[in-house]
Motif scaffolding. Structure first.
Motif, PDB file in Angstrom:
ATOM      1  N   ALA A   1       0.872  -1.177   0.000  1.00 39.80           N
ATOM      2  CA  ALA A   1       0.000   0.000   0.000  1.00 39.80           C
ATOM      3  C   ALA A   1       0.901   1.216   0.000  1.00 39.80           C
ATOM      4  N   ALA A   2       0.703   2.104  -0.954  1.00 39.22           N
ATOM      5  CA  ALA A   2       1.540   3.301  -1.107  1.00 39.22           C
ATOM      6  C   ALA A   2       3.018   2.916  -1.118  1.00 39.22           C
ATOM      7  N   GLY A   3       3.325   1.788  -1.746  1.00 42.30           N
ATOM      8  CA  GLY A   3       4.713   1.343  -1.881  1.00 42.30           C
ATOM      9  C   GLY A   3       5.280   0.671  -0.641  1.00 42.30           C
ATOM     10  N   GLN A   4       4.465   0.508   0.407  1.00 42.01           N
ATOM     11  CA  GLN A   4       4.974  -0.092   1.643  1.00 42.01           C
ATOM     12  C   GLN A   4       4.627  -1.580   1.702  1.00 42.01           C
ATOM     13  N   PRO A   5       5.599  -2.429   2.104  1.00 36.89           N
ATOM     14  CA  PRO A   5       5.321  -3.867   2.213  1.00 36.89           C
ATOM     15  C   PRO A   5       4.541  -4.153   3.505  1.00 36.89           C
ATOM     16  N   ILE A   6       3.404  -4.849   3.355  1.00 36.11           N
ATOM     17  CA  ILE A   6       2.515  -5.009   4.501  1.00 36.11           C
ATOM     18  C   ILE A   6       2.056  -6.465   4.619  1.00 36.11           C
ATOM     19  N   LEU A   7       2.014  -6.911   5.857  1.00 41.55           N
ATOM     20  CA  LEU A   7       1.482  -8.243   6.156  1.00 41.55           C
ATOM     21  C   LEU A   7       0.012  -8.069   6.543  1.00 41.55           C
ATOM     22  N   VAL A   8      -0.861  -8.701   5.759  1.00 37.36           N
ATOM     23  CA  VAL A   8      -2.292  -8.652   6.072  1.00 37.36           C
ATOM     24  C   VAL A   8      -2.713 -10.056   6.499  1.00 37.36           C
ATOM     25  N   VAL A   9      -3.358 -10.123   7.640  1.00 38.65           N
ATOM     26  CA  VAL A   9      -3.755 -11.420   8.173  1.00 38.65           C
ATOM     27  C   VAL A   9      -5.274 -11.490   8.214  1.00 38.65           C
TER      28      VAL A   9
ATOM     29  N   GLY B   1     -11.174 -15.393   9.198  1.00 45.52           N
ATOM     30  CA  GLY B   1     -12.603 -15.268   8.950  1.00 45.52           C
ATOM     31  C   GLY B   1     -12.877 -13.911   8.321  1.00 45.52           C
ATOM     32  N   GLU B   2     -13.745 -13.131   8.964  1.00 49.13           N
ATOM     33  CA  GLU B   2     -14.052 -11.793   8.449  1.00 49.13           C
ATOM     34  C   GLU B   2     -13.194 -10.722   9.122  1.00 49.13           C
ATOM     35  N   THR B   3     -12.320 -11.137  10.023  1.00 48.86           N
ATOM     36  CA  THR B   3     -11.456 -10.183  10.718  1.00 48.86           C
ATOM     37  C   THR B   3     -10.136 -10.056   9.967  1.00 48.86           C
ATOM     38  N   VAL B   4      -9.704  -8.801   9.757  1.00 46.98           N
ATOM     39  CA  VAL B   4      -8.444  -8.570   9.039  1.00 46.98           C
ATOM     40  C   VAL B   4      -7.559  -7.652   9.882  1.00 46.98           C
ATOM     41  N   SER B   5      -6.263  -8.009  10.013  1.00 49.87           N
ATOM     42  CA  SER B   5      -5.290  -7.185  10.743  1.00 49.87           C
ATOM     43  C   SER B   5      -4.108  -6.933   9.822  1.00 49.87           C
ATOM     44  N   ALA B   6      -3.339  -5.887  10.135  1.00 47.40           N
ATOM     45  CA  ALA B   6      -2.183  -5.569   9.278  1.00 47.40           C
ATOM     46  C   ALA B   6      -1.054  -4.945  10.087  1.00 47.40           C
ATOM     47  N   ILE B   7       0.162  -5.422   9.844  1.00 48.68           N
ATOM     48  CA  ILE B   7       1.380  -4.795  10.379  1.00 48.68           C
ATOM     49  C   ILE B   7       2.420  -4.781   9.250  1.00 48.68           C
TER      50      ILE B   7
END
Ligand code: FES
Length: 289
Positions: A207-215, A218-224
């Protein structure tokens, strides 16, 4: 990357690699049995590496010894010998912490970085022994004895060389430097993909050139942030357990909810992102404090 001077001096000295690797393996084996000690010495509790902090105390204390000893040699009877001896032992105490914390940080290095760190550590160990010898001579002989002072001055010369290599570890190789230090924030909510297209578990997006881990769970999504703050490991290749991600390279663990460090060797948290799902589209932006 090593500076040209270090590259010239140590770049081809491959003979150090075997003892360096064996030492790193032994330290790693020790910490597999005693993980909490590793977190203490890496500085996880401090929020950044412990090593530079204790190193500064040792260097400062031994600099005081040098100044007082030089004054003592130039002006016998100046009355600073006891203060020099006290400062010397303070430096020795700090050096023990410095050697232990430095070895704990260093064990996860490789190649030329590992070699330079090994020589840095050996040099600092020799310097510490010289100061111990100088301190013992001040205890058993005259506190202002010339041999003790000369050994202390010799130790300081070694300290300069060892300190130079220590600086190389931080500024040349980026050892224990936050690998997200220069990363830009994702300031506005930015789409990263449809939730239906995300696999359950660990996903890599940008996102915007940044490498991101999306987890997705189920319907819950987290990102770091996907790049491990310790040494740049790819977190999306790691493992997930109860909301905690483990880096595949050296086993640092980060909480998905806020990117905080659960287990070292990392000491800096991961960038953390707010997530929202709009019409099935996952959008993220950097979490605001
Ligand atoms: S890169 Fe070392 S723990 Fe992640």
């Amino acid at each position: 990357m090593a500076s040209p001077l270090v590259d010239r001096l140590i770049g081809r000295a491959t003979g150090w690699d075997r003892p360096a690797r064996a030492t790193a393996d032994a330290i790693n084996a020790f910490y597999r049995a005693l993980r909490p000690v590793q977190g203490l010495l890496n500085g996880r509790w401090l929020g950044h590496p412990l090593h530079p902090l204790v190193t500064d105390v040792a260097v400062g204390a031994w600099t005081v010894v040098l100044v007082f000893d030089l004054i003592g040699l130039a002006q016998p009877g100046a009355g600073l010998a006891t203060a020099a001896a006290v400062s010397l032992w303070l430096g020795v105490l700090a050096a023990i912490g410095s050697l232990l914390s430095g070895a704990t940080d260093w064990k996860d290095t490789y190649g030329l970085e590992q070699r330079v760190g090994f020589i840095h550590g050996l040099l600092m160990a020799v310097v510490s022994l010289l100061y111990v010898l100088s301190g013992v001579l001040r205890l058993v002989g005259p506190v202002d004895g010339t041999p003790a002072r000369l050994i202390g001055i010799l130790g300081f010369v070694g300290l300069i060389g060892g300190g130079f290599l220590g600086g190389e570890m931080a500024f040349g190789f980026g050892s224990m430097v936050d690998h997200n230090a220069f990363r830009d924030a994702v300031s506005e909510f930015t789409p990263v993909g449809r939730i239906a297209d995300l696999g359950v578990g660990l996903n890599y997006v940008e996102a915007a050139g940044q490498p991101i881990l999306v987890v997705r769970d189920g319907e819950t999504v987290s990102a770091i942030g996907d790049v491990c703050s310790h040494a740049g490991g790819p977190l999306h290749e790691g493992t997930l357990d109860h909301g905690v991600v483990t880096c595949p390279w050296h086993g640092s663990r980060f909480r998905l909810g806020d990117g905080s460090v659960v287990r070292s060797p990392a000491t800096f948290p991961q960038p953390s992102y707010e997530v929202r799902v709009t019409d099935g589209m996952v959008e993220i932006r950097t979490r605001r404090l």
